[in-house]
Design a protein around this motif. Structure first.
Motif, PDB file in Angstrom:
ATOM      1  N   THR A  60       0.828  -1.203   0.000  1.00  0.00           N
ATOM      2  CA  THR A  60       0.000   0.000   0.000  1.00  0.00           C
ATOM      3  C   THR A  60       0.863   1.254   0.000  1.00  0.00           C
ATOM      4  OG1 THR A  60      -1.702  -1.194   1.209  1.00  0.00           O
ATOM      5  CG2 THR A  60      -1.859   1.198   1.203  1.00  0.00           C
ATOM      6  N   LEU A 101       0.900   4.096  -2.911  1.00  0.00           N
ATOM      7  CA  LEU A 101       0.629   5.500  -2.590  1.00  0.00           C
ATOM      8  C   LEU A 101       1.789   6.403  -2.998  1.00  0.00           C
ATOM      9  CD1 LEU A 101      -1.174   5.371   0.861  1.00  0.00           C
ATOM     10  CD2 LEU A 101      -2.112   6.122  -1.314  1.00  0.00           C
ATOM     11  N   LEU A 108      -7.050   0.543  -2.757  1.00  0.00           N
ATOM     12  CA  LEU A 108      -6.878   1.945  -2.366  1.00  0.00           C
ATOM     13  C   LEU A 108      -8.162   2.742  -2.555  1.00  0.00           C
ATOM     14  CD1 LEU A 108      -3.350   2.718  -3.831  1.00  0.00           C
ATOM     15  CD2 LEU A 108      -3.967   2.474  -1.440  1.00  0.00           C
ATOM     16  N   GLN A 162     -10.601   1.923   0.253  1.00  0.00           N
ATOM     17  CA  GLN A 162     -10.232   2.546   1.520  1.00  0.00           C
ATOM     18  C   GLN A 162     -10.366   4.062   1.480  1.00  0.00           C
ATOM     19  OE1 GLN A 162      -6.254   1.267   2.334  1.00  0.00           O
ATOM     20  NE2 GLN A 162      -6.831  -0.871   2.497  1.00  0.00           N
ATOM     21  N   LEU A 189      -8.329   6.063  -0.219  1.00  0.00           N
ATOM     22  CA  LEU A 189      -7.012   6.679  -0.351  1.00  0.00           C
ATOM     23  C   LEU A 189      -6.724   7.101  -1.784  1.00  0.00           C
ATOM     24  CD1 LEU A 189      -5.028   4.210   1.902  1.00  0.00           C
ATOM     25  CD2 LEU A 189      -6.007   6.410   2.517  1.00  0.00           C
ATOM     26  N   ILE A 198      -4.504   9.969  -6.423  1.00  0.00           N
ATOM     27  CA  ILE A 198      -4.453   9.950  -4.963  1.00  0.00           C
ATOM     28  C   ILE A 198      -5.404  11.012  -4.419  1.00  0.00           C
ATOM     29  CG2 ILE A 198      -2.525  11.557  -4.775  1.00  0.00           C
ATOM     30  CD1 ILE A 198      -1.441   9.731  -2.518  1.00  0.00           C
ATOM     31  N   ALA A 241      -6.920  12.168   1.591  1.00  0.00           N
ATOM     32  CA  ALA A 241      -6.750  11.177   2.659  1.00  0.00           C
ATOM     33  C   ALA A 241      -5.532  10.296   2.398  1.00  0.00           C
ATOM     34  CB  ALA A 241      -8.009  10.315   2.779  1.00  0.00           C
ATOM     35  N   GLY A 242      -5.277   9.978   1.145  1.00  0.00           N
ATOM     36  CA  GLY A 242      -4.116   9.169   0.793  1.00  0.00           C
ATOM     37  C   GLY A 242      -2.823   9.916   1.040  1.00  0.00           C
ATOM     38  N   ALA A 295      -2.333   9.981   4.799  1.00  0.00           N
ATOM     39  CA  ALA A 295      -1.890   8.675   5.302  1.00  0.00           C
ATOM     40  C   ALA A 295      -0.438   8.422   4.957  1.00  0.00           C
ATOM     41  CB  ALA A 295      -2.763   7.579   4.712  1.00  0.00           C
ATOM     42  N   VAL A 304      -2.995   4.508   7.978  1.00  0.00           N
ATOM     43  CA  VAL A 304      -4.246   4.693   7.267  1.00  0.00           C
ATOM     44  C   VAL A 304      -5.304   5.123   8.245  1.00  0.00           C
ATOM     45  CG1 VAL A 304      -6.005   3.581   5.884  1.00  0.00           C
ATOM     46  CG2 VAL A 304      -3.629   3.006   5.557  1.00  0.00           C
TER      47      VAL A 304
END
Length: 91
Positions: free
Chosen positions: A22, A26, A59, A62, A64, A78, A81-82, A85, A91
């Motif tokens: 992850t 990201l 992703l 979630q 992100l 992205i 929130a991503g 994180a 996360v």
């Protein structure tokens, strides 16, 4: 049965740490800003790298990342929130 977005007020929610796959996805999305990664047969690809379809969809689930359908080809981008994180490492 409680919903996932509901939690008790006396217990603060602690974010789970990012797993390596992850975090890598990201970071690839962060480097590809603002264009994002274009959808291809084997996942998402751009100048900065490649993200597997399973990681990309995880992703988006979630929150992100998001899929932008505005252009000619769908792109994985992205979200705020991503980025948060990725900065915090959780996360």
């Amino acid at each position: 049965m409680t919903r996932l977005d509901q939690h008790s007020a006396d217990r603060p929610v602690t974010p789970a740490p990012l797993d390596p796959a992850t975090r890598k996805a990201l970071q690839t999305l962060e480097r590809s800003r603002p264009l994002g990664l274009a959808r291809i047969t084997g996942g998402f690809r751009g100048i900065t790298g490649h993200v597997d379809p399973a990681d990309g969809l995880a992703l988006t689930a979630q929150g992100l990342a998001r899929i932008d359908y505005g252009g000619r080809h769908p792109r994985l981008k992205i979200t705020r929130a991503g980025r948060t994180a990725l900065e915090k490492g959780a996360v």
